[in-house]
Design an enzyme around this catalytic site. Structure first.
Site, PDB file in Angstrom:
ATOM      1  N   LYS A  56     -11.307   0.089  12.914  1.00 42.63           N
ATOM      2  CA  LYS A  56     -10.111   0.705  13.493  1.00 42.63           C
ATOM      3  C   LYS A  56     -10.276   0.891  15.002  1.00 42.63           C
ATOM      4  O   LYS A  56      -9.305   0.760  15.754  1.00 42.63           O
ATOM      5  CB  LYS A  56      -9.831   2.046  12.811  1.00 42.63           C
ATOM      6  CG  LYS A  56      -9.341   1.903  11.355  1.00 42.63           C
ATOM      7  CD  LYS A  56      -7.912   1.364  11.295  1.00 42.63           C
ATOM      8  CE  LYS A  56      -7.347   1.370   9.882  1.00 42.63           C
ATOM      9  NZ  LYS A  56      -5.982   0.837   9.817  1.00 42.63           N
ATOM     10  N   ASP A  96       0.863  -8.792   1.895  1.00 43.03           N
ATOM     11  CA  ASP A  96      -0.257  -8.037   1.320  1.00 43.03           C
ATOM     12  C   ASP A  96      -1.100  -8.999   0.490  1.00 43.03           C
ATOM     13  O   ASP A  96      -0.537  -9.893  -0.150  1.00 43.03           O
ATOM     14  CB  ASP A  96       0.276  -6.891   0.430  1.00 43.03           C
ATOM     15  CG  ASP A  96      -0.694  -5.722   0.329  1.00 43.03           C
ATOM     16  OD1 ASP A  96      -1.832  -5.942  -0.116  1.00 43.03           O
ATOM     17  OD2 ASP A  96      -0.307  -4.592   0.690  1.00 43.03           O
ATOM     18  N   ALA A 156      -1.445   0.732  12.660  1.00 40.21           N
ATOM     19  CA  ALA A 156      -1.856   1.961  11.987  1.00 40.21           C
ATOM     20  C   ALA A 156      -3.317   2.237  12.292  1.00 40.21           C
ATOM     21  O   ALA A 156      -4.212   1.662  11.679  1.00 40.21           O
ATOM     22  CB  ALA A 156      -1.647   1.813  10.477  1.00 40.21           C
ATOM     23  N   TYR A 211     -15.069   1.120   8.302  1.00 41.03           N
ATOM     24  CA  TYR A 211     -13.669   1.511   8.534  1.00 41.03           C
ATOM     25  C   TYR A 211     -13.476   1.988   9.973  1.00 41.03           C
ATOM     26  O   TYR A 211     -12.613   1.491  10.699  1.00 41.03           O
ATOM     27  CB  TYR A 211     -13.298   2.610   7.550  1.00 41.03           C
ATOM     28  CG  TYR A 211     -11.851   3.054   7.602  1.00 41.03           C
ATOM     29  CD1 TYR A 211     -10.835   2.202   7.169  1.00 41.03           C
ATOM     30  CD2 TYR A 211     -11.497   4.317   8.066  1.00 41.03           C
ATOM     31  CE1 TYR A 211      -9.501   2.612   7.207  1.00 41.03           C
ATOM     32  CE2 TYR A 211     -10.180   4.732   8.097  1.00 41.03           C
ATOM     33  CZ  TYR A 211      -9.181   3.877   7.661  1.00 41.03           C
ATOM     34  OH  TYR A 211      -7.869   4.282   7.694  1.00 41.03           O
ATOM     35  N   THR A 265      -6.192  -3.718  -2.075  1.00 40.83           N
ATOM     36  CA  THR A 265      -6.049  -2.324  -2.527  1.00 40.83           C
ATOM     37  C   THR A 265      -4.577  -1.956  -2.723  1.00 40.83           C
ATOM     38  O   THR A 265      -4.280  -0.890  -3.250  1.00 40.83           O
ATOM     39  CB  THR A 265      -6.683  -1.316  -1.531  1.00 40.83           C
ATOM     40  OG1 THR A 265      -6.093  -1.506  -0.240  1.00 40.83           O
ATOM     41  CG2 THR A 265      -8.189  -1.500  -1.426  1.00 40.83           C
ATOM     42  N   ASP A 275      -3.572 -13.065   2.747  1.00 35.28           N
ATOM     43  CA  ASP A 275      -4.670 -12.365   3.396  1.00 35.28           C
ATOM     44  C   ASP A 275      -4.496 -12.556   4.898  1.00 35.28           C
ATOM     45  O   ASP A 275      -4.554 -13.687   5.389  1.00 35.28           O
ATOM     46  CB  ASP A 275      -5.986 -12.989   2.904  1.00 35.28           C
ATOM     47  CG  ASP A 275      -7.208 -12.377   3.564  1.00 35.28           C
ATOM     48  OD1 ASP A 275      -7.048 -11.576   4.509  1.00 35.28           O
ATOM     49  OD2 ASP A 275      -8.325 -12.725   3.135  1.00 35.28           O
ATOM     50  N   ASN A 327      -4.847 -11.735  14.319  1.00 30.85           N
ATOM     51  CA  ASN A 327      -3.815 -12.650  13.798  1.00 30.85           C
ATOM     52  C   ASN A 327      -2.427 -12.019  13.891  1.00 30.85           C
ATOM     53  O   ASN A 327      -1.447 -12.684  14.251  1.00 30.85           O
ATOM     54  CB  ASN A 327      -4.119 -13.034  12.347  1.00 30.85           C
ATOM     55  CG  ASN A 327      -5.254 -14.037  12.250  1.00 30.85           C
ATOM     56  OD1 ASN A 327      -5.495 -14.795  13.195  1.00 30.85           O
ATOM     57  ND2 ASN A 327      -5.948 -14.039  11.131  1.00 30.85           N
ATOM     58  N   SER A 358      -5.200  -2.554   5.454  1.00 31.94           N
ATOM     59  CA  SER A 358      -6.629  -2.189   5.436  1.00 31.94           C
ATOM     60  C   SER A 358      -6.913  -1.329   4.219  1.00 31.94           C
ATOM     61  O   SER A 358      -6.092  -0.485   3.856  1.00 31.94           O
ATOM     62  CB  SER A 358      -7.006  -1.372   6.681  1.00 31.94           C
ATOM     63  OG  SER A 358      -8.380  -0.996   6.616  1.00 31.94           O
ATOM     64  N   GLY A 416       0.813  -1.212   0.000  1.00 32.93           N
ATOM     65  CA  GLY A 416       0.000   0.000   0.000  1.00 32.93           C
ATOM     66  C   GLY A 416       0.847   1.263   0.000  1.00 32.93           C
ATOM     67  O   GLY A 416       2.081   1.210   0.012  1.00 32.93           O
TER      68      GLY A 416
END
Ligand code: UDP
Length: 316
Positions: A151, A34, A116, A147, A38, A59, A101, A77, A13
């Protein structure tokens, strides 16, 4: 510092790839993970011949064992409003099962852990600027909830793995960040305005353009995050640039640095779009001796060549 083995989830990302570069630059070995939901392998293409970098297409909502690691950075994310709107269930899963995980990997290998998190934890805030002690005002069922609540759940999980299992955790609340490798088509304000200005298309301001954001250049953010990773601070720390702009001012900055003659048009304001956002960075200043150095105009100039290349690739 001695060379460490570092796992970065979300390495393909925007932020993950810059963090990968910075940590390789400090002599560490990086395992980049990754699933490319995205992320983009183009962000890591320059590391093809780097022996200290390994990529794993994985994943993180599925348990896996990377072997011993010294530090885990969890940056996996979807992060732009159109991406997490498209990938709602995936966003909730990566911010819950995925985070747990990753915490279990850190626990197993006694590794440091940095997650993050985001200014979205504050939602549409009544407290301005936002201090870490503010609990936020988030709509739990609105379009941004997949989202925001993922978070917020992650912050609870990270804190619990510290409190119950003594994992050496860190939480950074990231405010709007931009720079090269920001996805050109992710619908965010800087990528939209830069691409529109360079293409000579109208700049799309949502609503009246009086809502504010505070934009941090990516190198400043990464520096703050790496400093935080070295501390014993387990509670959230805001990292961002406190210079606050309305979206109208942001559009003017983009027009100035691109020299574009694009017009400004107005589109409807998305539901639950926060009216203002600005980090209080008192804690980061004191704890990290850190300060953002790149003002918006300079950061946009540094990003210009990247967006020009994106436009050239799009027109091919
Ligand atoms: N925005 C805008 N025009 C655009 C894209 C976004 O005016 O083409 C506004 C959006 O409504 C929001 C702000 O810019 O108020 C920042 O949006 P972005 O999607 O970049 O990130 P957010 O901070 O909302 O997560």
């Amino acid at each position: 510092m001695t060379s460490k083995k570092i796992l970065i989830a979300g390495a393909a990302g925007f932020l993950g790839s810059h963090l990968t570069d910075a940590l390789l630059g400090k002599g560490h070995a990086v395992l980049g993970v990754d699933n490319l939901a995205t992320g983009n392998l183009a962000n890591l293409a320059h590391l093809a011949d780097e022996p200290r970098f390994t990529f794993l297409n994985q994943d993180i909502t599925q348990p896996f064992d990377p072997g011993p690691v010294d530090y885990v950075f969890n940056f996996a994310s979807p992060a732009s409003p159109i991406d997490y709107a498209r990938l709602g269930p995936e966003t909730l899963l990566v911010g819950s099962a995925g985070t747990i995980n990753m915490l279990n990997i850190a626990r197993k290998y006694k590794a440091g852990f940095l997650h993050a998190s985001t200014s979205e934890c504050y939602g549409d805030p009544e407290v301005h600027p936002q201090v870490e002690t503010y609990w936020g005002r988030v709509n739990p069922i609105g379009p941004r909830s997949v989202y925001d609540e993922a978070k917020r759940f992650s912050e609870a999980a990270v804190t619990a793995w510290n409190r119950y299992y003594d994992v050496d955790t860190h939480l950074v609340r990231i405010f709007n960040t931009y720079g090269p490798r920001l996805q050109a088509n992710d619908g965010r304000v800087i990528s939209n305005f830069m691409m529109q200005a360079l293409a000579g298309e109208p700049l799309t301001i949502y609503g009246n353009g009086q809502q504010t954001r505070s934009f941090c250049y990516v190198s400043d953010l990464i520096e703050g995050i790496i400093r935080l990773a070295h501390t014993d601070e387990h509670t959230p720390v805001n990292i961002g640039n406190p210079s606050e702009f309305t979206m109208l001012e942001c559009a003017q900055e983009v027009l100035a640095i691109t020299g574009s003659k694009s017009k400004i048009i107005h589109h409807p304001l998305p539901e639950d779009d926060p009216t203002r956002r600005r980090p209080d960075i008192t804690k980061a200043r004191a704890l990290l001796n850190w300060e953002p150095r790149v003002p918006l105009r300079e950061g946009l100039e540094r990003s210009l060549a990247y967006f020009q290349a994106c436009l050239a690739a799009r027109s091919k």
